[in-house]
Design an enzyme around this catalytic site. Structure first.
Site: not given
Length: 214
Positions: A120, A138
């Site tokens: 991420k 996320d």
């Protein structure tokens, strides 16, 4: 001819959030990297308060690499998880100095070799700092995309793979911001404001199955 459902969802989100964009403050790839590491399990607002003090003192990897984790900890304590974050940030900055002449690499594999940088974080840096087409997942993107039926996954990595396969590449980056905005403003983890959501009585899987916490 009707648009594919994923395009309908993104179009609706664009109407809700015409100004959707990154809410972390940064002005270069180094600041993007550090702010993103600090943002783990912390609000962007809190990170912005911390980095507003931190970056003027330590504006690049060379300056921050001279710190010890113990010296950095009190400066970032408000962001939470500060022991691990300080350790990773200092180690990442030292690696940037030693391997990349202090520059943040524009490459996913190289980014993920840095301490504290996972899938991420690497995606966010590539998107925000270098303008790549990316859709980092996320907690907000994971939650919202599963609830409204864009993905059916049990992990962030699986969600990212599904979103990459489903959405046109040119919409990845904006979709990332749109889903985050929706997660922060309406589709909260607990007590989502379903009465304000255009998807709650349509394709929202959580609403239909009563899976959303009240």
């Amino acid at each position: 001819m009707a648009k594919p459902f994923q395009d309908q969802i993104l179009d609706e989100l664009e109407k809700l959030y015409p100004d959707a964009k990154a809410e972390l403050h940064f002005s270069n790839p180094f600041e993007t990297l550090i702010a993103t590491i600090l943002s783990a399990q912390c609000t962007d607002r809190r990170v912005n308060m911390v980095t507003a003090r931190l970056f003027p003192q330590y504006p690049d990897a060379f300056a921050m690499a001279k710190l010890t984790p113990e010296q950095l900890e009190p400066m970032i304590k408000e962001c939470g998880l500060y022991h691990n974050k300080a350790k990773n940030i200092v180690a990442a900055c030292r690696m940037l100095v030693e391997k990349y002449n202090g520059q943040v690499p524009n490459d996913r594999k190289a980014l993920m070799s840095l301490p504290g940088v996972g899938q991420k974080t690497a995606g966010v840096v590539l998107l925000a700092a270098f303008g790549d087409d990316q859709i980092p997942v996320d907690t907000h993107v994971f939650r919202v995309s599963n609830r409204i039926g864009l993905t059916h996954s049990k992990s962030a990595d699986e969600s990212e793979r599904q979103l990459r396969a489903l959405l046109p590449k040119e919409r990845w980056s904006h979709a990332h911001h749109l889903l985050i905005f929706h997660g922060r403003r309406i589709c909260h983890a607990r007590k989502p404001e379903c009465e304000r959501c255009p998807f709650s009585k349509g394709q929202c899987q959580g609403y239909a199955s009563n899976a959303i916490d009240g």
